[in-house]
Enzyme design. Structure first.
Site, PDB file in Angstrom:
ATOM      1  N   GLU A  98       0.825  -1.216   0.000  1.00 44.72           N
ATOM      2  CA  GLU A  98       0.000   0.000   0.000  1.00 44.72           C
ATOM      3  C   GLU A  98       0.855   1.260   0.000  1.00 44.72           C
ATOM      4  O   GLU A  98       0.532   2.249  -0.661  1.00 44.72           O
ATOM      5  CB  GLU A  98      -0.927   0.018   1.220  1.00 44.72           C
ATOM      6  CG  GLU A  98      -2.064  -0.987   1.172  1.00 44.72           C
ATOM      7  CD  GLU A  98      -1.650  -2.404   1.575  1.00 44.72           C
ATOM      8  OE1 GLU A  98      -0.482  -2.591   2.004  1.00 44.72           O
ATOM      9  OE2 GLU A  98      -2.477  -3.313   1.454  1.00 44.72           O
TER      10      GLU A  98
ATOM     11  N   HIS B 158     -11.363  -5.116   9.345  1.00 38.56           N
ATOM     12  CA  HIS B 158     -11.976  -5.142   8.013  1.00 38.56           C
ATOM     13  C   HIS B 158     -13.326  -4.426   8.051  1.00 38.56           C
ATOM     14  O   HIS B 158     -14.310  -4.933   7.544  1.00 38.56           O
ATOM     15  CB  HIS B 158     -12.191  -6.587   7.549  1.00 38.56           C
ATOM     16  CG  HIS B 158     -10.970  -7.256   7.003  1.00 38.56           C
ATOM     17  ND1 HIS B 158      -9.822  -7.396   7.706  1.00 38.56           N
ATOM     18  CD2 HIS B 158     -10.732  -7.830   5.795  1.00 38.56           C
ATOM     19  CE1 HIS B 158      -8.924  -8.043   6.967  1.00 38.56           C
ATOM     20  NE2 HIS B 158      -9.452  -8.309   5.796  1.00 38.56           N
TER      21      HIS B 158
END
Ligand SMILES: Cc1ncc(C[n+]2csc(CCOP(=O)(O)OP(=O)(O)O)c2C)c(N)n1
Ligand SMILES: [Mg+2]
Lengths: 351, 326
Positions: free
Chosen positions: B60, B129
């Site tokens: 990322e 999440h």
């Protein structure tokens, strides 16, 4: 696309595999290893069924096909060691002796679960076995495990920390910082990479210039071994060597175990969420390298076991799995107050 | 006007940008996968090529930093973070780099990057999440932050964001994907002129929200109407730079204010909304203390039993608003 392999036959499922070498290891131990691998496979198959039926709702990442890695590495550890897992960690939890009912209960969100029903499949916790937690942020536990090793070293103990992560996790910067730090501080940590050649839908050749990740250890001066992760004996012996060094204060180690997941990245299916270039032919070839079957065949040819005994073992383990699932079904959901009560160690002013 | 889903709105936005602007490209995890990012980027790699629709390693930080770098040299990259939780690993490029470069280097540098971040929660996915961290990013001067609630905005704010010379965080929510609406043809609009919009007129109470919470607000307004109460719904759309005026005008009329937000309460976006009312609406115009409806201050649980009480539902929201409006 040019494939650059340094793993060679280890990563090529079409190359023939030699029969497992059992290296004079006693039948009793190998049979126990086999039983644990069967337990992992059948427990995960049960999870897959629960996902398929809709009974399990949380994301479940199955490691069916990869059982030998967990059993090989965990065999080299004691309950005092500190293992940390990722999103695909059922196998390590079970290999360390984690309770099956608590695993199923966790997956079903029950309060008897390994994490009291607060985490589901991706967040397991069984510190009494040496399993100190698993989390799905890729590579998230790698620096944490380095810290567990730092604490062990500061304590003057011979405890070893083991982060287990994937080939995909090696693409996160944090892994490289952790490797460097562990090396320069000579920490008792053994990094274990389950290189299953995929990170969700992308095979390793679409993501990295080489298919072996042990090069990252070499870059940081860390002792590394690359093994056939579908060979429980080779995995165990390599892990034994790296753990012994780390325990003796000789610094970190890095084990790359090459393996393959049979199912998709998440969920029960074999045909979706697998890999954009994964073929059914590739899966079939890897299935022929089944780590369980290879061990059974070797045990049979050494006359340590008969096919009938293996079948009896399978039936027995299935009984264990079935009753664990049933017990998990019977358990209660966590009380609503757990939502707030577990946020901090001590609630202030009744809030 | 054509009927379009929110998910298709996003896809249409990408198709328009990639077809119209050769310097636009998109990069992030999952872009070559039919199993990722829903249908919102389906087959873009086939239509526009893998050189402009780039799937990446699990990196990322490098992905986001590289997109910023390309934006400094003439490109219009759109970075994809399939979950906001994963974007935290790219915090430095976003907060220390993209947000700061123009100002700290004297005003001439344009990190014209768009960072698409997807809120993906529920389904027993749990604490890592599920997060909706829009308030964090909206806190940072130099970042523009948009949260589309409607199919038209899903498309048009993506286009405005990408054409904007500043770094923009574009946050969509998977819970919105199936909503459909009549949507007109694309007209490029500068992001600078976008701001909160009144989606429903009302007299008794003002509700402000962004993204999926706007849908909750519209549903609540409908429920209140059945009880004879009329709610005005303001879709914030642009969280930073934040224009408080439409909310102030509305609350001066209704005298009652509620914020609905998918984040946590403490220092959350709802706090900014309530602060606006506290600062800018004269106390004598307020008929009741303002209300905010948010997540409880706890990480997301997995267990169904806890998830059911974690996310505010229509019934709870309508109850709280009825109490406010009464
Ligand atoms: C920081 C972060 N980025 C992305 C993801 C999404 N994700 C979950 S698992 C996974 C694949 C990881 O591959 P690997 O490390 O090889 O483990 P495997 O799934 O093969 O066991 C990805 C990309 C994530 N969970 N966390
Ligand atoms: Mg992998």
């Amino acid at each position: 696309m040019e494939l650059r392999t340094t793993l060679g036959t280890l990563a090529d499922p079409h190359s023939p595999v030699e029969p497992l070498e059992l290296r004079n290891l006693p039948a009793s131990r190998l049979t126990e290893d086999l039983r644990t691998m069967v337990r992992i496979r059948q427990a995960e198959a049960a999870v897959g069924d629960m996902v398929e039926s809709g009974e399990a709702k949380c994301p479940c990442h199955l490691g069916i096909g990869q059982e030998a890695v967990a059993v090989g590495i965990c065999g080299a550890l004691t309950a005092r060691d500190r293992l940390y897992g990722g999103h695909r960690a059922h196998s390590q939890y079970i290999a360390l002796g984690g309770d099956l009912t608590a695993m199923f209960a966790e997956i079903l969100g029950k309060q008897t679960g390994a994490s009291k029903g607060m985490g589901g499949s991706m967040h397991l916790y069984a510190p009494e076995t040496g399993f100190h937690g698993s989390v799905p942020i890729v590579a998230g536990t790698v620096p944490v495990a380095v810290g567990a090793a730092l604490a062990a070293k500061m304590d003057g103990s011979d405890i070893v920390a083991v982060p287990v992560f994937g080939d995909g996790a090696c693409e996160e910067g944090g892994v490289h910082e952790a490797l460097n730090m562990a090396s320069i501080m000579k920490l008792p940590v053994v990094f274990v990479v389950e290189n299953n050649l995929y990170s969700s839908h992308l095979d390793i050749n679409l993501r990295q210039p080489f298919d072996s990740v042990a090069r990252f250890a070499q870059a940081h001066g860390i002792e590394s071994e690359v093994v056939d992760g579908n060979d429980v004996v080779a995995t165990r012996l390599a892990m034994d060597r790296l753990v012994a060094r780390a325990r003796a204060g000789e610094g970190p180690g890095f084990l790359e175990a090459v393996t393959y997941r049979w199912r998709g990245h998440v969920g029960h299916r074999e045909d979706i969420d697998v890999g954009v270039r994964r073929s059914s032919d590739e899966v079939a070839a890897w299935r022929a390298r089944d780590p369980i079957r290879r061990l059974v065949d070797a045990l049979i040819s050494r006359k340590d076991m008969s096919e009938g005994e293996f079948n009896a073992m399978t039936t027995h383990v299935q009984g264990e799995v079935d009753s664990a699932v049933e017990a998990a079904r019977q358990a209660d959901y966590p009380p609503v107050k757990a939502l707030i009560d577990m946020v901090y160690a001590h609630a202030a002013g009744g809030r | 006007m054509a009927e379009m889903s929110y998910a298709d709105g996003i896809l249409e936005g990408f198709r328009y940008l990639l077809a119209t602007y050769p310097k636009c490209f998109t990069i992030g995890q999952g872009l070559w996968s039919p199993w990722y990012v829903g249908t919102t980027m389906k087959d873009l790699d086939k239509e526009f090529g893998k050189e402009r629709v780039i799937d990446t390693p699990v990196s990322e930080l490098a992905t986001t930093g590289a997109a910023i770098g390309a934006s400094l040299h003439g490109y219009r990259p759109i970075v994809i973070h399939p979950r906001m939780d994963f974007m935290l690993l790219a915090s430095d490029p976003i907060v220390n780099q993209a947000a700061k470069w123009r100002h700290m280097l004297g005003g001439a540098v344009s990190p014209a990057v768009t960072i698409r971040s997807i809120i993906n929660r529920g389904g027993e996915q749990g604490a890592q999440h599920s997060q909706a961290l829009h308030a964090w990013y909206a806190h940072i001067p130099g970042l523009r932050v948009v949260m589309p609630a409607t199919p038209a905005d899903a498309r048009d704010l993506l286009i405005s964001a990408t054409l904007c010379d500043d770094p923009v965080i574009y946050i969509d929510d998977r819970w919105c994907y199936e909503w459909t609406d009549d949507v007109g043809p694309i007209e490029e609009q500068p992001l600078e002129v976008q701001g909160p919009r009144v989606l429903r007129q009302g007299e008794d109470v003002t509700i402000a929200a962004a993204g999926y919470s706007t849908r909750l607000a519209l549903d609540a307004a409908e429920a209140l109407a059945a009880s004879g109460l009329s709610a005005e719904v303001i879709d914030v759309r642009v969280l930073n730079p934040f224009d408080p005026e439409p909310i102030v005008r509305s609350v001066e009329k209704t005298g009652r204010f509620a914020a609905i937000d998918g984040g946590w309460s403490t220092c959350g976006f709802s706090a900014e909304l309530l602060a606006t009312v506290a600062e800018k609406v004269a106390p004598q115009k307020l008929k009741a203390p303002s209300v905010r409806i948010t997540l409880p201050d706890a990480p997301a649980p997995t267990s169904k039993a806890l998830e059911d009480v974690y996310y505010p539902d229509d019934r709870l929201i309508a109850e709280r608003l009825r109490a406010l409006a009464a």
